[in-house]
Scaffold this motif. Structure first.
Motif, PDB file in Angstrom:
ATOM      1  N   ASP A  81       0.836  -1.193   0.000  1.00 47.75           N
ATOM      2  CA  ASP A  81       0.000   0.000   0.000  1.00 47.75           C
ATOM      3  C   ASP A  81       0.875   1.250   0.000  1.00 47.75           C
ATOM      4  OD1 ASP A  81      -1.780   2.192   1.115  1.00 47.75           O
ATOM      5  OD2 ASP A  81      -3.197   0.532   1.045  1.00 47.75           O
ATOM      6  N   GLU A  82       0.412   2.293  -0.700  1.00 44.67           N
ATOM      7  CA  GLU A  82       1.156   3.547  -0.736  1.00 44.67           C
ATOM      8  C   GLU A  82       1.336   4.148   0.657  1.00 44.67           C
ATOM      9  OE1 GLU A  82      -1.326   2.750  -2.660  1.00 44.67           O
ATOM     10  OE2 GLU A  82      -1.093   3.494  -4.708  1.00 44.67           O
ATOM     11  N   LYS A  83       0.426   3.827   1.579  1.00 40.05           N
ATOM     12  CA  LYS A  83       0.477   4.420   2.906  1.00 40.05           C
ATOM     13  C   LYS A  83       1.521   3.764   3.805  1.00 40.05           C
ATOM     14  CE  LYS A  83      -4.362   5.873   2.750  1.00 40.05           C
ATOM     15  NZ  LYS A  83      -5.702   5.730   3.344  1.00 40.05           N
ATOM     16  N   THR A  84       2.125   2.640   3.347  1.00 41.55           N
ATOM     17  CA  THR A  84       3.175   1.999   4.124  1.00 41.55           C
ATOM     18  C   THR A  84       4.401   2.891   4.066  1.00 41.55           C
ATOM     19  OG1 THR A  84       2.309  -0.137   3.461  1.00 41.55           O
ATOM     20  CG2 THR A  84       4.507  -0.109   4.409  1.00 41.55           C
ATOM     21  N   TRP A 450     -13.030  -9.615 -14.209  1.00 40.57           N
ATOM     22  CA  TRP A 450     -12.241  -8.526 -13.622  1.00 40.57           C
ATOM     23  C   TRP A 450     -13.089  -7.266 -13.468  1.00 40.57           C
ATOM     24  CZ3 TRP A 450      -6.668  -7.872 -12.771  1.00 40.57           C
ATOM     25  CH2 TRP A 450      -5.986  -9.090 -12.721  1.00 40.57           C
ATOM     26  N   VAL A 451     -13.934  -6.998 -14.458  1.00 45.19           N
ATOM     27  CA  VAL A 451     -14.817  -5.830 -14.367  1.00 45.19           C
ATOM     28  C   VAL A 451     -15.853  -6.037 -13.263  1.00 45.19           C
ATOM     29  CG1 VAL A 451     -16.574  -4.464 -15.572  1.00 45.19           C
ATOM     30  CG2 VAL A 451     -14.481  -5.150 -16.767  1.00 45.19           C
ATOM     31  N   LYS A 452     -16.455  -7.221 -13.201  1.00 48.40           N
ATOM     32  CA  LYS A 452     -17.462  -7.504 -12.178  1.00 48.40           C
ATOM     33  C   LYS A 452     -16.895  -7.367 -10.767  1.00 48.40           C
ATOM     34  CE  LYS A 452     -20.335 -10.708 -14.896  1.00 48.40           C
ATOM     35  NZ  LYS A 452     -20.738 -12.134 -15.062  1.00 48.40           N
ATOM     36  N   GLU A 453     -15.625  -7.758 -10.609  1.00 51.04           N
ATOM     37  CA  GLU A 453     -14.996  -7.723  -9.290  1.00 51.04           C
ATOM     38  C   GLU A 453     -14.343  -6.373  -8.971  1.00 51.04           C
ATOM     39  OE1 GLU A 453     -15.210 -10.085  -7.021  1.00 51.04           O
ATOM     40  OE2 GLU A 453     -16.443 -11.287  -8.370  1.00 51.04           O
ATOM     41  N   PRO A 465      -7.607   0.881 -10.147  1.00 53.86           N
ATOM     42  CA  PRO A 465      -6.465   0.942  -9.223  1.00 53.86           C
ATOM     43  C   PRO A 465      -6.203  -0.385  -8.510  1.00 53.86           C
ATOM     44  CG  PRO A 465      -7.737   2.956  -9.069  1.00 53.86           C
ATOM     45  CD  PRO A 465      -8.510   2.041  -9.973  1.00 53.86           C
ATOM     46  N   LYS A 466      -7.279  -1.061  -8.065  1.00 52.29           N
ATOM     47  CA  LYS A 466      -7.108  -2.365  -7.402  1.00 52.29           C
ATOM     48  C   LYS A 466      -6.548  -3.393  -8.376  1.00 52.29           C
ATOM     49  CE  LYS A 466     -10.410  -4.121  -4.966  1.00 52.29           C
ATOM     50  NZ  LYS A 466     -11.791  -4.554  -4.615  1.00 52.29           N
TER      51      LYS A 466
END
Length: 487
Positions: A81-84, A450-453, A465-466
């Motif tokens: 994560d960027e926040k790490t 991938w779109v559904k999830e 982003p995910k």
């Protein structure tokens, strides 16, 4: 009316409707969508399903759903994560997650020749005092997507810091650095065909783009003196490693008149200088003991140079440049000025090139011959870059799954699987490693899941982003585990 006649009428209509499917064909629209229908004349089309609709009615997507579920489970806890903020936390996270993916189980990396030799050579480069990577790609990597994640992972594993390259005139969202400009900056990109026609030279350098603070003019003597500036700060939105850099580089060329430069750290004037005006490529460098909280560069002159961009790097470790080319398919390099490109290559000294293309060609592919010509052209361009960088290693990342509308259903573009196989085959023939993003996602029709999830956008082309983090983590772990397997 008798029931038998009614039944015969209904059956007859159904047979007639089904027979019409044999006159329906797939056609690519001007926007690149694949449509099914019966064409009349040059432009008119009656939208109508093809016979393939029978197979689609019974198609099972359970496999693709399970594929993504397994992929998410295997990378769970691995995504950085960027926040790490601290190296210790990130290092621990990396070590704890390395066992979660076995080498090449999801999205195999294929290696040319002797796999062990390739990996040993790459591993040696990553362990050098500095290892320079250049990541070329289309809009899938725009805004430092994929590159930023992989860069952070590599810098954690092999040292390094800083975001590498970015243009002065930013035309898309940029989370890896905070940059603000003043003055009339304009970006010129070689991959922008309309814009390229207005420029009278082909010297765009290693990054295929540059920025200017004055317009082109035939009468340069009468042009007024112009001022422009840019201010740089580490981005709090980026990974911690990217916020640490001690080497600033301002890359420029095509300067033929006096341009003064002043560099400030906060309010403190660090340098007052004049750029070299011999028309050749140069890199104006400044080194720092620690990362400056704010850098401001002021430029003044009648005629702007071509500023190829800025680089911010740590003194040691991995450096990775993100060079995104919206709408490009990777075949522009051979049309650029070779000597200008080579000069920048000698200065930047790339050790490893990653090319990520193919997605922009898929909607327009109609024949096997078109596929062959595209892949041959892409490899030819990669070999052109290799000629300017004879000591560098190369890897090609193929496109992920992409779907289009056919018979009212979303299905993988017909030529995408063939493109994936052909890119793999030709890359390996030419000493280039290949990562199949298509296979990593789950293969045919995987994009639907991938779109559904929430892992991909509603255009069924780009990652969310995910999803960007997930596919980046899969690529990194495949590479990391392969490297770890060799001495």
């Amino acid at each position: 009316m008798q029931p038998k006649k009614i039944l015969l009428f209904i059956v007859g209509v159904l047979i007639a409707l089904f027979a019409m499917t044999f006159f329906s064909r797939y056609h690519t629209t001007a926007s690149g969508m694949v449509r099914e229908g019966i064409v009349f004349g040059n432009n008119a089309m009656l939208r109508y399903p093809t016979p393939d609709i029978l197979g689609m009615l019974f198609k099972n997507t359970e496999k693709e759903n399970k594929r993504l579920d397994e992929l998410i489970k295997k990378t769970e806890g691995s995504i950085v994560d960027e926040k790490t903020k601290t190296l210790t936390e990130n290092d621990s996270l990396v070590k704890d997650s390395l066992h979660k993916l076995e080498s090449n189980t999801e999205g195999k990396i294929y290696y040319p020749g002797n796999k062990i030799d390739y990996l040993k050579q790459l591993k040696a480069k990553l362990h050098q005092s500095s290892c320079q990577i250049v990541h070329y790609g289309d809009s899938q990597i725009e805004g430092d997507r994929i590159t930023g994640y992989v860069r952070n992972r590599l810098q954690l594993a092999y040292e390094g810091g800083g975001p590498g390259f970015f243009p002065i005139k930013v035309v898309y969202n940029q989370n890896s650095i905070d940059i603000n400009t003043t003055g009339n900056w304009v970006r010129y990109a070689f991959f922008d065909r309309k814009q390229r026609r207005t420029v009278k030279h082909d010297m765009y350098g290693l990054f295929a783009t540059y920025s200017r603070f004055t317009p082109y003019s035939k009468d340069t003597a009468s042009m007024p003196v112009s001022k422009a500036s840019f201010t740089l700060k580490p981005s709090k939105k980026s990974y911690a490693r990217l916020q640490n850099y001690t080497i600033f580089g301002l890359h420029y060329g095509n300067a033929h008149s006096k341009i003064s430069i002043r560099v400030y750290e906060g309010s403190n004037l660090l340098r007052k200088d004049t750029l070299i005006s011999d028309g050749k490529y140069h890199n104006y460098k400044i080194s720092f003991a620690t990362t400056p909280k704010e850098l401001r560069v002021e430029l003044e002159g009648r005629v702007s140079a071509d500023f190829y961009g800025i680089t911010l790097d740590a003194a040691r470790g991995v450096r990775m440049d993100n060079v995104a080319m919206r709408g490009e398919a990777g075949r522009i390099f051979t049309r650029m000025n070779y000597e200008n490109y080579r000069q920048m290559s000698v200065d930047r000294q790339p050790d490893f090139f990653i090319f990520q293309y193919g997605g922009n060609t898929i909607p327009y592919m109609k024949t096997d011959q078109q596929l062959k010509e595209y892949v041959e052209g892409l490899i030819y361009n990669m070999n052109w870059v290799k000629r300017a960088n004879p000591k560098a290693m190369f890897m090609l990342l193929g496109p992920g799954d992409m779907t289009t509308s056919r018979n009212g259903k979303r299905l993988t573009y017909p030529f995408l699987p063939k493109l994936n196989e052909l890119m793999k085959e030709e890359a390996l023939k030419n000493g280039i490693a290949y990562f199949s993003m298509y296979e990593a996602m789950g293969g045919e029709n995987a994009m639907i899941t991938w779109v559904k999830e929430g892992m991909a956008a509603s255009d069924y082309v780009h990652f969310s982003p995910k999803g960007t983090k997930l596919i980046s983590e899969v690529f990194y772990q495949c590479l990391h585990n392969d490297l770890a397997a060799v001495e």
